[in-house]
Enzyme design. Structure first.
Site, PDB file in Angstrom:
ATOM      1  N   MET A 188       2.682  38.170 -10.056  1.00 31.16           N
ATOM      2  CA  MET A 188       3.603  38.713  -9.064  1.00 31.16           C
ATOM      3  C   MET A 188       3.267  38.223  -7.660  1.00 31.16           C
ATOM      4  SD  MET A 188       4.531  42.588 -10.264  1.00 31.16           S
ATOM      5  CE  MET A 188       2.885  43.255 -10.487  1.00 31.16           C
ATOM      6  N   CYS A 189       2.108  38.615  -7.171  1.00 28.19           N
ATOM      7  CA  CYS A 189       1.779  38.383  -5.759  1.00 28.19           C
ATOM      8  C   CYS A 189       1.402  36.944  -5.443  1.00 28.19           C
ATOM      9  CB  CYS A 189       0.658  39.330  -5.333  1.00 28.19           C
ATOM     10  SG  CYS A 189       1.122  41.061  -5.541  1.00 28.19           S
ATOM     11  N   LEU A 190       1.091  36.148  -6.469  1.00 31.28           N
ATOM     12  CA  LEU A 190       0.905  34.711  -6.285  1.00 31.28           C
ATOM     13  C   LEU A 190       2.210  33.963  -6.575  1.00 31.28           C
ATOM     14  CD1 LEU A 190      -0.861  32.174  -5.850  1.00 31.28           C
ATOM     15  CD2 LEU A 190      -1.485  32.310  -8.271  1.00 31.28           C
ATOM     16  N   TRP A 205      -1.875  40.119  -7.953  1.00 31.35           N
ATOM     17  CA  TRP A 205      -2.010  39.494  -9.251  1.00 31.35           C
ATOM     18  C   TRP A 205      -1.238  38.178  -9.299  1.00 31.35           C
ATOM     19  CZ3 TRP A 205      -0.031  44.691 -11.335  1.00 31.35           C
ATOM     20  CH2 TRP A 205      -1.079  45.627 -11.376  1.00 31.35           C
TER      21      TRP A 205
END
Length: 214
Positions: free
Chosen positions: A120-122, A117
């Site tokens: 968070m992950c970006l 997402w």
């Protein structure tokens, strides 16, 4: 720390100066994406992967807990059939040494990232990588968050930190740069036909008209 220009020709992406990092494009991550239509996310990240491959841009694939969350989208894996994604437990992929090493091996300092997402992950690896001297470009339409607000706040945070937002089609145009460059036109046209919606349809119409005039 090296400071990267945000304007001028050196701020533009080329096939020779960037690397693509695709993070966590998996069923479990997509299930709670509400900032974008999930079908569009799959379309866009697939187009992004195909664009990178067409121009020879090194691409790193990574997943999180694939045994529980599912493998990377088959559409992406089909673009890189011989590449095994790096499977992690870290939410921040930049804390996984294998990911960092794979990026470092390319020798390139412009890092294009798309992830699920966004919040968070970006955001986390992008901010972390910028702290280590990378110039980050966030592909906003090949990423997605759990809400429109979550995605928007992630992109705002990244821009405030110095990242540059871009879309997959914007990246394709930046890599091509000049329609007189014909080496990749066939591959690029195919990507546009398959993934660019009305733009692909218009291109097909133009090419058909040119053929009739020839």
């Amino acid at each position: 720390m090296q400071t990267f220009t945000k304007v001028g020709v050196d701020a533009l992406l080329t096939p020779e100066n960037c690397t693509l990092l695709l993070i966590d494009h998996q069923p479990s991550q997509l299930a709670n994406v509400n900032s974008h239509d999930p079908t569009i996310v799959i379309n866009n990240v697939t187009a992004l992967a195909k664009t990178a491959k067409a121009y020879g841009v090194p691409t790193v694939l990574t997943t999180i807990n694939a045994k529980r969350g599912g493998e990377i989208f088959k559409q992406i894996q089909a673009v890189f059939p011989d590449q095994k994604p790096i499977d992690r437990s870290f939410i921040n992929s930049w804390e996984d040494g294998r990911v960092v090493e794979a990026i470092k091996k390319t020798g390139r300092k412009k890092l294009v990232i798309a992830a699920l997402w966004s919040e968070m992950c970006l955001a986390q690896p992008a901010i972390h990588a910028m702290g280590e001297g990378y110039d980050v470009y966030a592909v906003t339409d090949a990423s997605g968050g759990v809400s429109a607000e979550a995605h928007d706040m992630a992109i705002r945070r990244l821009v405030a930190a110095g990242a540059q937002p871009i879309t997959w089609l914007g990246m394709a145009g930046e890599l091509q740069r000049d329609w007189a460059r014909t080496e990749k036109l066939g591959e690029v046209a195919r990507i546009l036909f398959e993934h660019a919606g009305a733009s692909g349809a218009v291109l097909g119409w133009e090419l058909d008209n040119e053929a009739k005039r020839a």
